[in-house]
Motif scaffolding. Sequence first.
Motif, short mmCIF file in Angstrom:
data_model
loop_
_atom_site.label_atom_id
_atom_site.label_comp_id
_atom_site.label_asym_id
_atom_site.label_seq_id
_atom_site.Cartn_x
_atom_site.Cartn_y
_atom_site.Cartn_z
N ILE A 62 -56.65 -70.55 -53.22
CA ILE A 62 -57.12 -71.20 -54.45
C ILE A 62 -56.04 -71.16 -55.53
O ILE A 62 -55.84 -72.14 -56.27
CB ILE A 62 -58.41 -70.53 -54.94
CG1 ILE A 62 -59.56 -70.85 -53.98
CG2 ILE A 62 -58.76 -70.97 -56.36
CD1 ILE A 62 -60.80 -70.01 -54.18
N LYS A 63 -55.31 -70.06 -55.62
CA LYS A 63 -54.29 -69.91 -56.66
C LYS A 63 -53.03 -70.73 -56.39
O LYS A 63 -52.23 -70.95 -57.30
CB LYS A 63 -53.91 -68.44 -56.79
CG LYS A 63 -55.01 -67.56 -57.37
CD LYS A 63 -54.59 -66.10 -57.36
CE LYS A 63 -55.71 -65.19 -57.86
NZ LYS A 63 -55.35 -63.76 -57.78
N SER A 64 -52.84 -71.18 -55.17
CA SER A 64 -51.62 -71.90 -54.80
C SER A 64 -51.43 -73.16 -55.63
O SER A 64 -52.35 -73.98 -55.77
CB SER A 64 -51.64 -72.26 -53.32
OG SER A 64 -50.56 -73.11 -53.01
N ALA A 86 -62.57 -70.90 -57.70
CA ALA A 86 -62.08 -72.26 -57.87
C ALA A 86 -62.35 -72.76 -59.29
O ALA A 86 -61.49 -73.41 -59.91
CB ALA A 86 -62.71 -73.19 -56.84
N ILE A 87 -63.54 -72.46 -59.80
CA ILE A 87 -63.86 -72.85 -61.18
C ILE A 87 -62.90 -72.18 -62.16
O ILE A 87 -62.37 -72.81 -63.07
CB ILE A 87 -65.32 -72.48 -61.52
CG1 ILE A 87 -66.29 -73.33 -60.69
CG2 ILE A 87 -65.60 -72.67 -63.01
CD1 ILE A 87 -67.74 -72.90 -60.78
N GLN A 88 -62.66 -70.89 -61.96
CA GLN A 88 -61.74 -70.16 -62.83
C GLN A 88 -60.34 -70.77 -62.79
O GLN A 88 -59.64 -70.81 -63.81
CB GLN A 88 -61.67 -68.69 -62.42
CG GLN A 88 -60.86 -67.83 -63.37
CD GLN A 88 -60.92 -66.35 -63.00
OE1 GLN A 88 -61.44 -65.99 -61.94
NE2 GLN A 88 -60.40 -65.50 -63.87
N ALA A 89 -59.95 -71.26 -61.60
CA ALA A 89 -58.63 -71.89 -61.46
C ALA A 89 -58.62 -73.34 -61.94
O ALA A 89 -57.57 -73.98 -61.97
CB ALA A 89 -58.18 -71.83 -60.01
N GLY A 90 -59.80 -73.86 -62.29
CA GLY A 90 -59.90 -75.23 -62.75
C GLY A 90 -59.71 -76.26 -61.66
O GLY A 90 -59.28 -77.40 -61.93
N THR A 115 -69.42 -72.99 -68.77
CA THR A 115 -68.44 -72.30 -69.62
C THR A 115 -67.06 -72.94 -69.50
O THR A 115 -66.34 -73.09 -70.50
CB THR A 115 -68.35 -70.81 -69.24
OG1 THR A 115 -69.63 -70.21 -69.44
CG2 THR A 115 -67.31 -70.08 -70.08
N HIS A 116 -66.70 -73.33 -68.28
CA HIS A 116 -65.41 -74.00 -68.06
C HIS A 116 -65.35 -75.31 -68.85
O HIS A 116 -64.29 -75.71 -69.32
CB HIS A 116 -65.21 -74.26 -66.57
CG HIS A 116 -63.97 -75.03 -66.26
ND1 HIS A 116 -62.71 -74.46 -66.33
CD2 HIS A 116 -63.78 -76.33 -65.91
CE1 HIS A 116 -61.80 -75.37 -66.02
NE2 HIS A 116 -62.43 -76.52 -65.76
N GLY A 117 -66.50 -75.99 -68.94
CA GLY A 117 -66.57 -77.19 -69.77
C GLY A 117 -66.44 -78.50 -69.03
O GLY A 117 -66.64 -79.58 -69.61
N LYS A 118 -66.10 -78.46 -67.74
CA LYS A 118 -65.97 -79.68 -66.95
C LYS A 118 -66.58 -79.45 -65.57
O LYS A 118 -66.37 -78.40 -64.98
CB LYS A 118 -64.50 -80.06 -66.78
CG LYS A 118 -63.80 -80.45 -68.07
CD LYS A 118 -62.34 -80.79 -67.80
CE LYS A 118 -61.62 -81.16 -69.08
NZ LYS A 118 -60.19 -81.45 -68.86
N PRO A 119 -67.32 -80.44 -65.05
CA PRO A 119 -67.92 -80.29 -63.71
C PRO A 119 -66.84 -80.31 -62.63
O PRO A 119 -65.96 -81.16 -62.63
CB PRO A 119 -68.85 -81.49 -63.59
CG PRO A 119 -68.29 -82.50 -64.55
CD PRO A 119 -67.69 -81.72 -65.68
N LEU A 120 -66.93 -79.37 -61.71
CA LEU A 120 -65.94 -79.23 -60.65
C LEU A 120 -66.58 -79.09 -59.26
O LEU A 120 -65.88 -79.23 -58.25
CB LEU A 120 -65.05 -78.01 -60.89
CG LEU A 120 -64.16 -78.01 -62.13
CD1 LEU A 120 -63.52 -76.64 -62.32
CD2 LEU A 120 -63.08 -79.08 -62.00
N VAL A 121 -67.88 -78.81 -59.21
CA VAL A 121 -68.52 -78.38 -57.96
C VAL A 121 -69.37 -79.49 -57.34
O VAL A 121 -70.18 -80.12 -58.02
CB VAL A 121 -69.41 -77.14 -58.21
CG1 VAL A 121 -70.06 -76.68 -56.91
CG2 VAL A 121 -68.60 -76.02 -58.85
#
Length: 347
Positions: A62-64, A86-90, A115-121
């Motif tokens: 995920i961090k790559s 993944a959310i934390q990594a944006g 909290t992230h502010g954008k849908p990612l999932v």
Amino acid sequence: MVLKIGVIGTGAIGQDHIRRITNTLSGGKIVAVTDVNQEQAKAVVKNQNLDAVIYDDGHELIKSEDVDAVVVTSWGPTHEEFVLAAIQAGKPVFCEKPLATTAEGCKRIVDAEITHGKPLVQVGYMRRYDTGYRALKKVIESGQIGEALMVHCAHRNPTVPDTYTGDMSIVDTFIHEIDVLRWLLNDDYVSVQIVAPRKTSKALEHLQDPIMVLLETKQGVRIDAEVFVNCQYGYDIQCQVVGETGIANLPEPSSVVLRSEAKKSTEILVDWKDRFIDSYDTELQDWINSTLKGEVNGPTAWDGYVAAVTSDACLEAKKSGNIVPISLGERPDFYHKTLTAAGKMQV
């Protein structure tokens, strides 16, 4: 533009997704894989001739910086931690069901995304992508049968293995109906009751089979759903919506009509993979396309949470025999405000 994808989990469904992204779909490339079984991950990379890096664990993947988006197909209890990472990594993440193994875990993902502010999932409920269900939804929304009043449906499987336990009839099997019927009706559930009819002699001692799930929605639609996982004759998914002015049925999978040996017959599938293989292709292609556009266009983290809360209520009803309320609370504004006119969520 190509979406560089990392896959966490190279079991059966992970391998299927890697294969379809590599050989069938467009716009995506598998650049990274990982699995708790490193030898299996290496074998998948070799057998599918991938130009992909094998990472020691999902967090490293995920961090790559080489990974744009993540597909989570690992063991169910690991989904929550990888989706949260993944959310934390944006990074956009496609997670096979379940989103998490508990409703609390799903809610943590919902809260993290907000909290992230954008849908990612996006969650892997592929039946929404089935051409039959989409055709049925179109009929309902067109008003051709008036307002929906009742739904009769069935989820039948020929047999299940010894490892299939009682709760799996809900959390593994009926979970698909929980999501797709809510989407089909554009409605939420308010209560559930489960009734156990006469048990089939074909079921193992530890399993009550079949069961009947009775749901009520906010708009008063009544749903009766048969879950019968030892029906013997085939894999059979049925859905009939009764409206004010007509009835609409889920189309049967296409099959050659055969006239032979004094019989007129059509084939019944026996494998769920054959029934929904096209849905998986459409689902993953849509995820790739949407992600490249910066959108989420499919089942959301909130949908994953709703499925978990509903399945928990089903399990309670199965155990108690009572009518159990389903308490979801209001859908967060985040999942209202980010929807565009086309029904997509902006990333």
